[in-house]
Design a protein around this motif. Structure first.
Motif, PDB file in Angstrom:
ATOM      1  N   GLU A  52      -0.478  -6.297  -5.592  1.00 12.96           N
ATOM      2  CA  GLU A  52       0.869  -6.852  -5.520  1.00 12.96           C
ATOM      3  C   GLU A  52       1.808  -5.884  -4.805  1.00 12.96           C
ATOM      4  N   GLU A  53       1.680  -4.621  -5.155  1.00 11.76           N
ATOM      5  CA  GLU A  53       2.539  -3.618  -4.537  1.00 11.76           C
ATOM      6  C   GLU A  53       2.292  -3.561  -3.033  1.00 11.76           C
ATOM      7  N   GLU A  54       1.033  -3.601  -2.686  1.00 19.48           N
ATOM      8  CA  GLU A  54       0.678  -3.566  -1.265  1.00 19.48           C
ATOM      9  C   GLU A  54       1.215  -4.788  -0.546  1.00 19.48           C
ATOM     10  N   THR A  55       1.080  -5.920  -1.181  1.00 20.66           N
ATOM     11  CA  THR A  55       1.570  -7.153  -0.570  1.00 20.66           C
ATOM     12  C   THR A  55       3.074  -7.113  -0.392  1.00 20.66           C
ATOM     13  N   ILE A  56       3.755  -6.580  -1.378  1.00 18.75           N
ATOM     14  CA  ILE A  56       5.217  -6.492  -1.277  1.00 18.75           C
ATOM     15  C   ILE A  56       5.609  -5.642  -0.075  1.00 18.75           C
ATOM     16  N   ILE A  57       4.953  -4.518   0.067  1.00 21.82           N
ATOM     17  CA  ILE A  57       5.310  -3.634   1.175  1.00 21.82           C
ATOM     18  C   ILE A  57       5.006  -4.303   2.508  1.00 21.82           C
ATOM     19  N   GLN A  58       3.862  -4.946   2.565  1.00 22.40           N
ATOM     20  CA  GLN A  58       3.494  -5.622   3.812  1.00 22.40           C
ATOM     21  C   GLN A  58       4.486  -6.718   4.149  1.00 22.40           C
ATOM     22  N   LEU A  59       4.771  -7.527   3.159  1.00 24.65           N
ATOM     23  CA  LEU A  59       5.676  -8.646   3.409  1.00 24.65           C
ATOM     24  C   LEU A  59       7.084  -8.147   3.700  1.00 24.65           C
ATOM     25  N   HIS A  60       7.482  -7.082   3.025  1.00 23.31           N
ATOM     26  CA  HIS A  60       8.827  -6.564   3.258  1.00 23.31           C
ATOM     27  C   HIS A  60       8.953  -6.031   4.673  1.00 23.31           C
ATOM     28  N   SER A  61       7.886  -5.498   5.197  1.00 20.49           N
ATOM     29  CA  SER A  61       7.949  -4.986   6.569  1.00 20.49           C
ATOM     30  C   SER A  61       8.146  -6.110   7.567  1.00 20.49           C
ATOM     31  N   VAL A  62       7.732  -7.297   7.171  1.00 13.96           N
ATOM     32  CA  VAL A  62       7.866  -8.452   8.056  1.00 13.96           C
ATOM     33  C   VAL A  62       9.135  -9.240   7.751  1.00 13.96           C
ATOM     34  N   LEU A  63       9.410  -9.398   6.473  1.00 11.75           N
ATOM     35  CA  LEU A  63      10.471 -10.316   6.057  1.00 11.75           C
ATOM     36  C   LEU A  63      11.778  -9.616   5.743  1.00 11.75           C
ATOM     37  N   GLY A  64      11.723  -8.320   5.510  1.00 12.27           N
ATOM     38  CA  GLY A  64      12.927  -7.651   5.064  1.00 12.27           C
ATOM     39  C   GLY A  64      13.246  -8.016   3.622  1.00 12.27           C
ATOM     40  N   ASN A  65      14.526  -8.074   3.321  1.00 18.67           N
ATOM     41  CA  ASN A  65      14.944  -8.312   1.934  1.00 18.67           C
ATOM     42  C   ASN A  65      14.949  -9.791   1.565  1.00 18.67           C
ATOM     43  N   LYS A  66      14.044 -10.539   2.090  1.00 16.46           N
ATOM     44  CA  LYS A  66      13.951 -11.951   1.708  1.00 16.46           C
ATOM     45  C   LYS A  66      13.057 -12.046   0.471  1.00 16.46           C
ATOM     46  N   TRP A  67      13.658 -11.696  -0.666  1.00 13.33           N
ATOM     47  CA  TRP A  67      12.885 -11.541  -1.893  1.00 13.33           C
ATOM     48  C   TRP A  67      12.251 -12.848  -2.335  1.00 13.33           C
ATOM     49  N   GLU A  73       0.324   9.222  -8.793  1.00 11.17           N
ATOM     50  CA  GLU A  73      -0.153  10.128  -7.766  1.00 11.17           C
ATOM     51  C   GLU A  73      -1.342   9.542  -7.028  1.00 11.17           C
ATOM     52  N   GLU A  74      -2.184   8.854  -7.796  1.00 11.25           N
ATOM     53  CA  GLU A  74      -3.339   8.243  -7.149  1.00 11.25           C
ATOM     54  C   GLU A  74      -2.890   7.222  -6.140  1.00 11.25           C
ATOM     55  N   ARG A  75      -1.896   6.465  -6.563  1.00 14.77           N
ATOM     56  CA  ARG A  75      -1.416   5.448  -5.653  1.00 14.77           C
ATOM     57  C   ARG A  75      -0.834   6.087  -4.404  1.00 14.77           C
ATOM     58  N   GLU A  76      -0.086   7.164  -4.587  1.00 15.56           N
ATOM     59  CA  GLU A  76       0.526   7.786  -3.436  1.00 15.56           C
ATOM     60  C   GLU A  76      -0.526   8.343  -2.500  1.00 15.56           C
ATOM     61  N   SER A  77      -1.556   8.927  -3.080  1.00 17.93           N
ATOM     62  CA  SER A  77      -2.568   9.502  -2.227  1.00 17.93           C
ATOM     63  C   SER A  77      -3.364   8.432  -1.522  1.00 17.93           C
ATOM     64  N   PHE A  78      -3.241   7.240  -2.010  1.00 18.82           N
ATOM     65  CA  PHE A  78      -4.021   6.163  -1.429  1.00 18.82           C
ATOM     66  C   PHE A  78      -3.177   5.245  -0.583  1.00 18.82           C
ATOM     67  N   CYS A  79      -1.932   5.602  -0.403  1.00 19.13           N
ATOM     68  CA  CYS A  79      -1.032   4.612   0.146  1.00 19.13           C
ATOM     69  C   CYS A  79      -1.176   4.445   1.640  1.00 19.13           C
ATOM     70  N   SER A  80      -2.138   5.110   2.253  1.00 16.94           N
ATOM     71  CA  SER A  80      -2.387   4.735   3.630  1.00 16.94           C
ATOM     72  C   SER A  80      -2.725   3.269   3.707  1.00 16.94           C
ATOM     73  N   ASN A  81      -3.360   2.788   2.646  1.00 18.77           N
ATOM     74  CA  ASN A  81      -3.663   1.363   2.615  1.00 18.77           C
ATOM     75  C   ASN A  81      -2.413   0.523   2.442  1.00 18.77           C
ATOM     76  N   LEU A  82      -1.459   1.091   1.758  1.00 20.66           N
ATOM     77  CA  LEU A  82      -0.234   0.343   1.554  1.00 20.66           C
ATOM     78  C   LEU A  82       0.418   0.021   2.872  1.00 20.66           C
ATOM     79  N   LEU A  83       0.216   0.859   3.808  1.00 24.16           N
ATOM     80  CA  LEU A  83       0.923   0.707   5.074  1.00 24.16           C
ATOM     81  C   LEU A  83      -0.006   0.201   6.165  1.00 24.16           C
TER      82      LEU A  83
END
Length: 339
Positions: free
Chosen positions: A74-89, A315-325
């Motif tokens: 979900e977190e990853e999807t939010i970041i991905q979608l936010h990069s495309v949609l902006g603040n269109k929550w 921390e795990e998430r942060e270290s893995f967040c290359s996937n987030l982006l």
DNA sequence: AAACAGTGCAACCGCTCTGAC
DNA sequence: TGTCAGAGCGGTTGCACTGTT
């Protein structure tokens, strides 16, 4: 335009909802359905305004609301979608079953936004920004020297990098070793952003991703930072072994390419990315076309996220967040749907 | 143990936009 | 075309909880 207020404030309750109020609202909606919010409070016997009832229902009481911590996907999807949609929550929420726009907005503002800032990534543009990084911690790193900064030059805000170079130089480094790129007024010549067509949102987005990936490698662990940014290898053939992800269509010069070791985390990240791409044709060449060829039928790809699904510490998430982006957007995705 | 600061989240406010009538 | 209700959004508040001193 002389519009009447949404409700008469007199006598209407505000603040937290009681279980009794919730029950009344739920029972009324179950019996009569949602809607007619203006008249609903009166009909349901609630001393609330219609808007408050609507928000309570849509944000909390709806039976399909999913409670609890956001999963990694979900977190990853939010970041991905936010990069495309902006603040269109609401548009983002529509792609996240069980989550509300308000919940996503709150989660973004309290978690994701802060984390991106800590990573030196602009949460608005999703572009890496050194001026958002904790520069003091970078500068006190034992790995920081002129060579390392040279390797960062392709990734970071040139002005901020110049500041870093100035600070490092003032700390005793030999300015005679400063290459021509770091001479005054030279940074403006390597402003990466200036090479992005200003109206090419997709190109800029993926350009940002490639930078984000590298930034994450820097930020996620000192070891990765060291692997990627320690003194340059002299073997120029490393460039040829690199995927062209960072460079295709972006007019990077050879001089600007980061010199990365073959076994670096950066490299591995790139390879895992190309491996997970549905359009991977066994070539390490990576272009926007390949990214855009993901079938529409599949949701945004959640690469290698399994170890952190519904678990893992921050921390795990942060270290893995290359996937987030890392984005894989279907080519037939109709962005008009979001707008 | 108590005071304080920081954090997360539900809820609200005020405004704009959209679509139905 | 104007009005209205509903929806959406950004920003903010208040409170509970947690961590720190």
């Amino acid at each position: 335009m002389g519009r009447s207020p949404c409700c008469d404030k007199n006598g209407l309750k505000k603040g937290p909802w009681t279980p009794e109020e919730d029950m009344k609202l739920i029972q009324h909606i179950e019996a009569h359905g949602a809607g007619n919010w203006r008249s609903l409070p009166k009909n349901a016997g609630l001393q609330r305004c219609g808007k408050s009832c609507r928000l309570r229902w849509t944000n909390y009481l709806r039976p399909d609301i999913k409670r609890g911590r956001f999963s990694f996907e979900e977190e990853e999807t939010i970041i991905q979608l936010h990069s495309v949609l902006g603040n269109k929550w609401s548009a983002i929420a529509a792609r996240l079953p069980g989550r509300t726009d308000n919940e996503i907005k709150n989660y973004w503002n309290t978690h994701i936004r802060k984390r991106l800032l800590r990573m030196g990534i602009d949460p608005v543009t999703h572009a890496p920004r050194l001026d958002l990084l904790d520069l003091s911690s970078l500068l006190t790193s034992p790995q920081l020297n002129i060579s390392n900064l040279l390797r960062l030059q392709t990734l970071l805000n040139p002005e901020a990098l110049r500041l870093a170079m100035t600070l490092v130089s003032s700390n005793g480094s030999d300015q005679a070793h400063l290459p021509i790129q770091f001479q005054p007024n030279h940074f403006q010549n390597i402003n990466i952003d200036q090479q992005i067509p200003p109206n090419n949102i997709n190109a800029a987005s993926f350009h940002n991703q490639s930078q984000s990936l590298a930034m994450d490698s820097i930020n996620s662990s000192p070891q990765i930072f060291q692997d990627n940014f320690m003194p340059p290898a002299t073997n120029a053939s490393h460039h040829q072994s690199l995927p062209s992800f960072c460079y295709d269509g972006l007019s990077f010069s050879d001089q600007m390419r980061p010199d990365l070791s073959e076994n670096s985390g950066f490299d591995q990240s790139m390879n895992s990315n190309s491996n997970s791409s549905s359009s991977n044709n066994n070539s390490q060449n990576f272009s926007f076309d390949s990214v855009l060829s993901t079938p529409l039928s599949s949701p945004p790809t959640l690469n290698s996220a399994a170890p952190f699904i519904n678990g893992g510490v921050e921390e795990e998430r942060e270290s893995f967040c290359s996937n987030l982006l890392r984005f894989e957007i279907p080519e037939s995705l109709d962005f008009d749907d979001f707008m």
